[in-house]
Design an enzyme around this catalytic site. Sequence first.
Site, mmCIF file in Angstrom:
data_model
loop_
_atom_site.group_PDB
_atom_site.id
_atom_site.type_symbol
_atom_site.label_atom_id
_atom_site.label_comp_id
_atom_site.label_asym_id
_atom_site.label_seq_id
_atom_site.Cartn_x
_atom_site.Cartn_y
_atom_site.Cartn_z
ATOM 1 N N ASP A 30 8.180 52.522 -22.196
ATOM 2 C CA ASP A 30 8.554 52.384 -20.786
ATOM 3 C C ASP A 30 10.036 51.995 -20.705
ATOM 4 O O ASP A 30 10.523 51.139 -21.449
ATOM 5 C CB ASP A 30 7.689 51.322 -20.099
ATOM 6 C CG ASP A 30 7.779 51.405 -18.584
ATOM 7 O OD1 ASP A 30 6.778 51.793 -17.957
ATOM 8 O OD2 ASP A 30 8.859 51.086 -18.032
ATOM 9 N N ILE A 31 10.744 52.616 -19.765
ATOM 10 C CA ILE A 31 12.196 52.397 -19.643
ATOM 11 C C ILE A 31 12.506 51.013 -19.072
ATOM 12 O O ILE A 31 13.620 50.503 -19.258
ATOM 13 C CB ILE A 31 12.810 53.517 -18.764
ATOM 14 C CG1 ILE A 31 14.268 53.731 -19.078
ATOM 15 C CG2 ILE A 31 12.572 53.264 -17.292
ATOM 16 C CD1 ILE A 31 14.856 54.999 -18.457
ATOM 17 N N ASN A 87 -2.331 52.617 -12.674
ATOM 18 C CA ASN A 87 -2.055 52.234 -11.284
ATOM 19 C C ASN A 87 -2.274 53.463 -10.404
ATOM 20 O O ASN A 87 -1.790 54.549 -10.723
ATOM 21 C CB ASN A 87 -0.623 51.727 -11.143
ATOM 22 C CG ASN A 87 -0.367 50.494 -11.986
ATOM 23 O OD1 ASN A 87 -1.300 49.741 -12.291
ATOM 24 N ND2 ASN A 87 0.875 50.277 -12.385
ATOM 25 N N GLY A 93 -0.042 50.054 -6.933
ATOM 26 C CA GLY A 93 1.303 49.863 -7.465
ATOM 27 C C GLY A 93 1.875 51.102 -8.135
ATOM 28 O O GLY A 93 2.813 51.001 -8.930
ATOM 29 N N GLN A 94 1.340 52.283 -7.810
ATOM 30 C CA GLN A 94 1.836 53.508 -8.449
ATOM 31 C C GLN A 94 3.157 53.943 -7.836
ATOM 32 O O GLN A 94 3.273 54.023 -6.605
ATOM 33 C CB GLN A 94 0.799 54.631 -8.310
ATOM 34 C CG GLN A 94 1.167 55.880 -9.094
ATOM 35 C CD GLN A 94 0.069 56.935 -9.087
ATOM 36 O OE1 GLN A 94 -0.941 56.795 -8.395
ATOM 37 N NE2 GLN A 94 0.276 57.990 -9.862
ATOM 38 N N HIS A 100 -0.477 58.108 -15.603
ATOM 39 C CA HIS A 100 0.039 57.466 -16.816
ATOM 40 C C HIS A 100 -0.741 56.193 -17.077
ATOM 41 O O HIS A 100 -1.091 55.466 -16.159
ATOM 42 C CB HIS A 100 1.544 57.165 -16.696
ATOM 43 C CG HIS A 100 1.930 56.442 -15.444
ATOM 44 N ND1 HIS A 100 2.086 57.081 -14.234
ATOM 45 C CD2 HIS A 100 2.172 55.134 -15.200
ATOM 46 C CE1 HIS A 100 2.414 56.217 -13.302
ATOM 47 N NE2 HIS A 100 2.466 55.012 -13.855
ATOM 48 N N LEU A 101 -0.972 55.954 -18.343
ATOM 49 C CA LEU A 101 -1.707 54.772 -18.786
ATOM 50 C C LEU A 101 -0.702 53.782 -19.360
ATOM 51 O O LEU A 101 -0.036 54.073 -20.359
ATOM 52 C CB LEU A 101 -2.731 55.195 -19.845
ATOM 53 C CG LEU A 101 -3.595 54.114 -20.485
ATOM 54 C CD1 LEU A 101 -4.316 53.282 -19.440
ATOM 55 C CD2 LEU A 101 -4.595 54.760 -21.430
ATOM 56 N N HIS A 102 -0.574 52.631 -18.698
ATOM 57 C CA HIS A 102 0.294 51.575 -19.222
ATOM 58 C C HIS A 102 -0.400 50.885 -20.401
ATOM 59 O O HIS A 102 -1.588 50.562 -20.316
ATOM 60 C CB HIS A 102 0.550 50.508 -18.156
ATOM 61 C CG HIS A 102 1.394 50.949 -17.007
ATOM 62 N ND1 HIS A 102 2.763 50.735 -16.966
ATOM 63 C CD2 HIS A 102 1.078 51.572 -15.849
ATOM 64 C CE1 HIS A 102 3.234 51.206 -15.812
ATOM 65 N NE2 HIS A 102 2.236 51.723 -15.114
#
Length: 114
Positions: A30-31, A87, A93-94, A100-102
Amino acid sequence: MSDCPFCKIASGQIPARLLHDDDQCVAFADINPQAPFHALVIPRRHLTTLNELTAADEPLVGHLLRVAAEVARAGGVAEKGWRASFNTNRDGGQVVFHVHLHVLGGRQMGWPPG
Ligand code: AMP
Ligand code: ZN
């Protein structure tokens, strides 16, 4: 989707620090990490939210979760623990509308999430 940032990462048009790459999904750092370890696992196919999943997507979602566990292990957080989160839409909170899976680890996660 031509203007989707995660489709661009999956196709190599936008650079990312890749952690995993196969025919179904890509995982990358993640950036803007929210934990010492923070990766994202995305399907190569554009899916906007989990709300559009069908029964045909069940193997894909299982694959994303297994890759998340592999990425967590490779990141050294598997044994101490980690958090997986999808999310969905505004209340979830998307911000990026490609599923995408955090994968978060390296610190104690709070519960319930804020
Ligand atoms: P969400 O709020 O669940 O939609 O999360 C989107 C995540 O994507 C955030 O954690 C962002 O930091 C991350 N993100 C956005 N653009 C990029 C990018 N180009 N490379 C890596 N991570 C990104
Ligand atoms: Zn996309």
